[in-house]
Design a protein around this motif. Structure first.
Motif, mmCIF file in Angstrom:
data_model
loop_
_atom_site.group_PDB
_atom_site.id
_atom_site.type_symbol
_atom_site.label_atom_id
_atom_site.label_comp_id
_atom_site.label_asym_id
_atom_site.label_seq_id
_atom_site.Cartn_x
_atom_site.Cartn_y
_atom_site.Cartn_z
ATOM 1 N N PRO A 76 -70.127 38.485 -2.633
ATOM 2 C CA PRO A 76 -68.841 39.196 -2.585
ATOM 3 C C PRO A 76 -67.698 38.308 -3.071
ATOM 4 N N THR A 77 -66.710 38.932 -3.656
ATOM 5 C CA THR A 77 -65.571 38.163 -4.177
ATOM 6 C C THR A 77 -64.594 37.866 -3.044
ATOM 7 N N ASN A 78 -65.058 37.058 -2.095
ATOM 8 C CA ASN A 78 -64.245 36.662 -0.943
ATOM 9 C C ASN A 78 -63.922 35.177 -1.050
ATOM 10 N N PRO A 79 -62.767 34.819 -1.583
ATOM 11 C CA PRO A 79 -62.457 33.394 -1.746
ATOM 12 C C PRO A 79 -62.205 32.703 -0.421
ATOM 13 N N GLY A 80 -62.662 31.466 -0.318
ATOM 14 C CA GLY A 80 -62.403 30.675 0.871
ATOM 15 C C GLY A 80 -60.985 30.122 0.866
ATOM 16 N N LEU A 81 -60.407 29.988 2.038
ATOM 17 C CA LEU A 81 -59.044 29.462 2.166
ATOM 18 C C LEU A 81 -59.017 28.036 2.691
ATOM 19 N N TYR A 82 -60.193 27.459 2.955
ATOM 20 C CA TYR A 82 -60.243 26.131 3.565
ATOM 21 C C TYR A 82 -59.831 25.014 2.609
ATOM 22 N N ASP A 106 -55.916 29.428 -7.910
ATOM 23 C CA ASP A 106 -56.804 28.620 -7.086
ATOM 24 C C ASP A 106 -57.890 29.495 -6.460
ATOM 25 N N LEU A 107 -57.512 30.694 -6.041
ATOM 26 C CA LEU A 107 -58.476 31.641 -5.479
ATOM 27 C C LEU A 107 -59.430 32.148 -6.550
ATOM 28 N N VAL A 108 -58.893 32.373 -7.743
ATOM 29 C CA VAL A 108 -59.727 32.810 -8.862
ATOM 30 C C VAL A 108 -60.765 31.746 -9.187
ATOM 31 N N ASP A 109 -60.339 30.494 -9.215
ATOM 32 C CA ASP A 109 -61.271 29.398 -9.502
ATOM 33 C C ASP A 109 -62.382 29.316 -8.463
ATOM 34 N N ALA A 132 -64.884 32.058 -9.499
ATOM 35 C CA ALA A 132 -65.550 31.687 -10.752
ATOM 36 C C ALA A 132 -66.482 30.506 -10.531
ATOM 37 N N GLY A 133 -66.025 29.531 -9.740
ATOM 38 C CA GLY A 133 -66.854 28.365 -9.462
ATOM 39 C C GLY A 133 -68.103 28.722 -8.682
ATOM 40 N N LYS A 134 -67.978 29.645 -7.726
ATOM 41 C CA LYS A 134 -69.142 30.081 -6.962
ATOM 42 C C LYS A 134 -70.161 30.760 -7.878
#
Length: 231
Positions: free
Chosen positions: A191-197, A205-208, A211-213
């Protein structure tokens, strides 16, 4: 109602994908090829960043976009045609543009006879980013009525990596059962759930992170700032 949208991401586009600095000499082709699919779920900017990385890192990319995926690109990024010039203009305008153009192959979604629709065409994995519930459901039921779902079915039967980046919420039981079916068939639901940690400072930054995952799941080394490090 119709609206005029320029081919490239214009200055009035609500969001703009981050673009990597290009090397003086492009990375030699790796010999790896990947299939990328875009459907109508929100998150077109994720795909542009993924394409940016795949091409800069020297990978061959076969791209297929559904009709709703095309609508998504217009609505979110003001992109009304599918080409290297519109998706990755920094690569199209680079002095080595011929190199990047040779790495990106775009297939019409209605062309179910394209090379990515057969297992005799070898590739190293497919990622659908973003993936709608409709497309996920079609893949889960084995529907091959368009090129994207057919290519996904081939990826599964050949036991190649299939990364499904679902982006809809909340989920109903049909979505959950489709995810279960695809997981049992060998797909990875991401899922396209970006981490905030990592304390993101911007949308990109969230897009990266997403994409990185996707790159991680495809087994591609990258330099996006997506790693947790403890001092």
């Amino acid at each position: 109602m119709t609206a005029h949208h320029p081919d490239n991401q214009s200055s009035n586009s609500p969001i703009t994908a981050r673009r990597s600095s290009l090397p003086d000499q492009p990375v030699s082709p790796t010999g790896k090829r990947f299939v990328v699919g875009i459907t109508g779920a929100s998150g077109a900017i994720y795909t542009l960043r993924l394409l940016d990385q795949l091409l800069i890192l020297g990978n061959e990319v076969h791209l297929v976009v559904t009709d709703f995926g095309k609508r998504l690109l217009v609505d979110e990024l003001n992109i009304s045609s599918i080409s290297l010039d519109t998706l990755c203009p920094h690569l199209a305008n680079d002095q080595h543009h011929a190199h990047y153009r040779s790495l990106l192959i775009i297939h019409p979604n209605k062309d179910v006879g394209a090379v990515i629709a057969t297992g005799s065409f070898l590739h190293d994995g497919m990622v659908i980013l973003p993936c709608s519930s409709t497309s996920m459901g079609a893949i889960a039921t084995g529907s091959g009525s368009n090129l994207l779902t057919r290519a996904a079915a081939v990826t599964l039967k050949e036991r190649w990596p299939l990364i499904i980046c679902h982006r809809e919420s909340p989920l109903n039981l049909i979505d959950i059962e489709n995810m279960r079916t695809l997981t049992l068939a060998g797909a990875i639901i991401a899922p396209t759930n970006p981490g905030l940690y990592l304390n993101p400072q911007s949308l990109n930054d969230l897009v990266d992170f997403i994409a990185g995952k996707s790159l991680d799941l495809l087994g591609i080394k990258h330099n996006l700032d997506t790693r947790w490090t403890r001092d």
